[in-house]
Design a protein around this motif. Structure first.
Motif: not given
Length: 242
Positions: A97-99, A229-232, A237-240
């Motif tokens: 959401t931040d992105v 988003t694709r890079h992150l 970092i969003w796996d959990d």
């Protein structure tokens, strides 16, 4: 997307994230350190929950601890790091959401500036934008990331000056400081989209097609958000959160 590489952000402060990089000593050094750390945080080179050690950061960048401390105070005010008493600075969470919000805000401001530009732009200024876009194309062909960032910045700077929206341009610059310009400047596929979008935007100014002006302006920020988003996602970092 700077610059974002999709924005009017100056690449002069967009530092590479290589650990061995040494920053030059200048009066605005703390701003350069802050820009360097923003780039690392926004690309997850420094991950949420990681500590940013002042002494280690200062040594890596070849500066004293003072500009690092000042930079971290700035980033704390921006919500990018948190201060843990007696433990130091910790990188804050960065959500999808931040992105999305960052690029949405940039896009909204940019569209308003673009429509003002449409009302004011002259034939000579259109030619100037074409020249800047050619410089971007040339830098991309050379694979020169630094010159790509400079050319992108110069294009959007020239564009936004036409609109004469000083305050709006400042807000856009403030928003795009969170855009990792080097991530885009070293991505040839981003470059192709940027050059093509610029060219179509210029043609829309020439023929007075306001719908196309809006579409091409939004396109750059949508593309930038998708790429970041694709890079992150690849960093985990969003796996959990899945």
């Amino acid at each position: 997307m700077r610059p974002s590489a999709t924005s009017s952000q100056s690449p002069a402060g967009a530092e590479r994230s290589a650990p061995a990089q040494r920053l030059r000593r200048r009066p605005q050094l703390s701003e350069e350190v802050a820009t360097h750390l923003r780039e690392q945080i926004m690309t997850a080179a420094i991950r949420p929950g990681d500590y940013v050690r002042m002494d280690e950061t200062a040594e890596r960048l070849g500066v004293s601890v003072t500009p690092v401390r000042e930079a971290l105070l700035t980033l704390r005010g921006e919500g990018m790091v948190n201060l843990a008493p007696h433990r130091g600075y910790i990188v804050a969470e960065l959500s999808r959401t931040d992105v999305d919000d960052l690029f949405w805000l940039q896009g909204e401001i940019a569209v308003k500036l673009a429509l003002r530009t449409a009302d004011a732009i002259t034939t000579e200024q259109i030619t100037d934008l074409e020249r800047h876009n050619q410089q971007l194309r040339d830098a991309l062909e050379l694979g020169d990331g630094e010159q790509v960032a400079i050319a992108e910045f110069q294009f959007h700077r020239a564009h936004n000056l036409v609109a004469a929206g000083g305050k709006l341009a400042w807000f856009l610059l403030s928003a795009t400081r969170y855009t990792p310009s080097q991530l885009y400047a070293t991505d040839p596929e981003w470059g192709k989209v940027a050059v093509d979008s610029h060219a179509k935007l210029i043609e829309a100014y020439r023929v007075g097609d306001r719908d196309q002006i809006v579409e091409q302006t939004r396109r750059q920020f949508t593309d930038g958000a998708t790429r970041l988003t694709r890079h992150l996602e690849t960093t985990g970092i969003w796996d959990d959160q899945q």
